[in-house]
Write an enzyme that holds these catalytic residues in place. Structure first.
Site, PDB file in Angstrom:
ATOM      1  N   GLY A   1      -4.439  -4.460  12.509  1.00 33.11           N
ATOM      2  CA  GLY A   1      -3.324  -4.133  12.068  1.00 33.11           C
ATOM      3  C   GLY A   1      -2.791  -2.752  13.052  1.00 33.11           C
ATOM      4  O   GLY A   1      -3.125  -2.258  13.621  1.00 33.11           O
TER       5      GLY A   1
ATOM      6  N   ASN B   1      -2.307   0.421  -4.443  1.00 34.20           N
ATOM      7  CA  ASN B   1      -2.576  -0.839  -3.625  1.00 34.20           C
ATOM      8  C   ASN B   1      -2.617  -2.028  -4.362  1.00 34.20           C
ATOM      9  O   ASN B   1      -3.315  -1.696  -5.354  1.00 34.20           O
ATOM     10  CB  ASN B   1      -3.533  -0.487  -2.506  1.00 34.20           C
ATOM     11  CG  ASN B   1      -3.977  -1.797  -2.022  1.00 34.20           C
ATOM     12  OD1 ASN B   1      -4.950  -2.488  -2.397  1.00 34.20           O
ATOM     13  ND2 ASN B   1      -3.353  -2.147  -0.868  1.00 34.20           N
ATOM     14  N   THR B   2      -1.981  -3.055  -4.203  1.00 35.67           N
ATOM     15  CA  THR B   2      -2.236  -4.415  -4.804  1.00 35.67           C
ATOM     16  C   THR B   2      -2.201  -5.406  -3.620  1.00 35.67           C
ATOM     17  O   THR B   2      -1.381  -5.266  -2.753  1.00 35.67           O
ATOM     18  CB  THR B   2      -1.446  -4.696  -5.962  1.00 35.67           C
ATOM     19  OG1 THR B   2       0.047  -4.597  -5.740  1.00 35.67           O
ATOM     20  CG2 THR B   2      -1.836  -4.039  -7.212  1.00 35.67           C
ATOM     21  N   ARG B   3      -3.070  -6.494  -3.629  1.00 35.69           N
ATOM     22  CA  ARG B   3      -2.822  -7.450  -2.520  1.00 35.69           C
ATOM     23  C   ARG B   3      -3.484  -8.729  -3.095  1.00 35.69           C
ATOM     24  O   ARG B   3      -4.297  -9.034  -4.225  1.00 35.69           O
ATOM     25  CB  ARG B   3      -4.228  -7.009  -1.521  1.00 35.69           C
ATOM     26  CG  ARG B   3      -5.312  -6.603  -2.182  1.00 35.69           C
ATOM     27  CD  ARG B   3      -6.216  -5.746  -1.237  1.00 35.69           C
ATOM     28  NE  ARG B   3      -7.512  -5.573  -1.898  1.00 35.69           N
ATOM     29  CZ  ARG B   3      -7.881  -4.490  -2.468  1.00 35.69           C
ATOM     30  NH1 ARG B   3      -6.609  -3.399  -2.903  1.00 35.69           N
ATOM     31  NH2 ARG B   3      -8.918  -4.289  -3.004  1.00 35.69           N
TER      32      ARG B   3
ATOM     33  N   HIS C   1      -2.106   7.142  -5.036  1.00 35.51           N
ATOM     34  CA  HIS C   1      -2.285   6.198  -4.235  1.00 35.51           C
ATOM     35  C   HIS C   1      -2.010   4.850  -5.216  1.00 35.51           C
ATOM     36  O   HIS C   1      -2.365   4.959  -6.220  1.00 35.51           O
ATOM     37  CB  HIS C   1      -3.614   6.262  -3.649  1.00 35.51           C
ATOM     38  CG  HIS C   1      -4.279   4.768  -3.607  1.00 35.51           C
ATOM     39  ND1 HIS C   1      -5.002   4.159  -4.357  1.00 35.51           N
ATOM     40  CD2 HIS C   1      -4.095   3.774  -2.382  1.00 35.51           C
ATOM     41  CE1 HIS C   1      -5.489   3.089  -3.964  1.00 35.51           C
ATOM     42  NE2 HIS C   1      -4.870   2.852  -2.480  1.00 35.51           N
TER      43      HIS C   1
ATOM     44  N   SER D   1       0.786  -1.228   0.048  1.00 33.43           N
ATOM     45  CA  SER D   1      -0.036  -0.046  -0.008  1.00 33.43           C
ATOM     46  C   SER D   1       0.876   1.196   0.210  1.00 33.43           C
ATOM     47  O   SER D   1       1.814   1.129   0.783  1.00 33.43           O
ATOM     48  CB  SER D   1      -0.885  -0.066   1.241  1.00 33.43           C
ATOM     49  OG  SER D   1      -1.801   1.049   1.205  1.00 33.43           O
TER      50      SER D   1
END
Length: 280
Positions: free
Chosen positions: A264, A120-122, A118, A104
């Site tokens: 988290g 983000n990869t998941r 921004h 992120s």
């Protein structure tokens, strides 16, 4: 947290490698600006609600001459979702066990002519396995050249994998990165995708392409704009726009909610917030 299987290990390794490359690219820009700023890394661990180890991650933050504040985080967590939250996650309604790994990134820039960004990869695993993520550009002062270049890189990445991806994922981003209470988009868009679960190898290849597209798209925009003169009025416009960005991330962002709901690291979760912002 149970040992990682081959797919989980491959995804985690990619996200950590991408983090290293992005941070190196951003530090190189700081060197070009005569700054010696570097990323400060803080490791964190998570305790699962069961009381056992729940994985963790590394928070990376740099505050420099060009990047007023940029965070690049990686995490690999797993365990069991608590309570009703499991029913809101794809494939976890009947079995609350989960695994998640990802990267992120949010960059807030010193010069108002340089857009915030921004990415983000998941990769997530419940009773199902899928990839998700995206990227969007958030300029206080938009330039058509920057917007076109950013979208062009992601369109090329999408088109190389599926001719329908770009139109679909651009529309998804336009819908997702929308601030309903202000009736505005938070920037000039990008792509957003989720629940990509066609085939691991195919979907992983696309997710890697998204990371490569970001590396190809964003640093040239930064270099193009970072020395542009700006006025107090430009700075005021930037700080007001950052206020809207903060509102989105605190009220609507799924990643923020996921991080808070899964225990988290608070500083890592909220690294997306700008260092300064205003509300008029």
């Amino acid at each position: 947290m149970p040992p990682l299987d081959d797919q989980q290990t491959a995804a985690r390794t990619w996200f950590e490698t991408l983090r290293d490359r992005i941070c190196a690219a951003f530090e190189a820009i700081e060197r070009e600006a005569g700054s010696d700023a570097t990323f400060d890394y803080t490791a964190w661990d998570r305790t699962d609600p069961s009381g056992g180890p729940g994985g963790g991650g590394v928070r990376g933050v740099m505050k420099g001459r060009v990047f007023e504040k940029v965070g690049v985080n990686v995490s690999t967590v797993g365990g069991t979702f608590e309570g009703d939250f499991a029913r809101s996650i794809h494939g976890a309604g009947d079995d609350p066990r989960f695994f998640a790994t990802g990267i992120s990134l949010v960059a807030h820039m010193t010069n108002p002519h340089v857009p915030a960004v921004h990415m983000n990869t998941r990769f997530l695993a419940t009773t199902k396995r899928w990839f998700g993520g995206g990227a969007d550009l958030n300029p206080p002062i938009p330039y058509d050249e920057d917007t076109a270049g950013f979208h062009g890189m992601f369109k090329a990445a999408c088109d190389a994998h599926d001719g329908e991806y770009y139109a679909r994922f651009k529309a998804w981003a336009d819908d997702y990165f929308w601030i309903p209470h202000r009736q505005v988009h938070r920037g000039v868009g990008g792509i957003f995708y989720d629940h990509l679960e066609n085939d691991f190898d195919r979907d992983f290849a696309f997710t890697r392409a998204v990371g490569e597209a970001f590396l190809a798209a964003y640093p040239p925009i930064v270099r193009r704009r970072m020395d542009t003169p700006f006025t107090d009025a430009d700075r005021a416009r930037q700080l007001a726009w950052r206020g809207r960005y903060a509102e989105f991330n605190l009220v609507y962002d799924r990643g923020t909610l996921f991080g808070l709901k899964t225990g988290g690291n608070i500083d890592a979760i909220l690294m997306s917030l700008p260092p300064l912002a205003t509300w008029e």
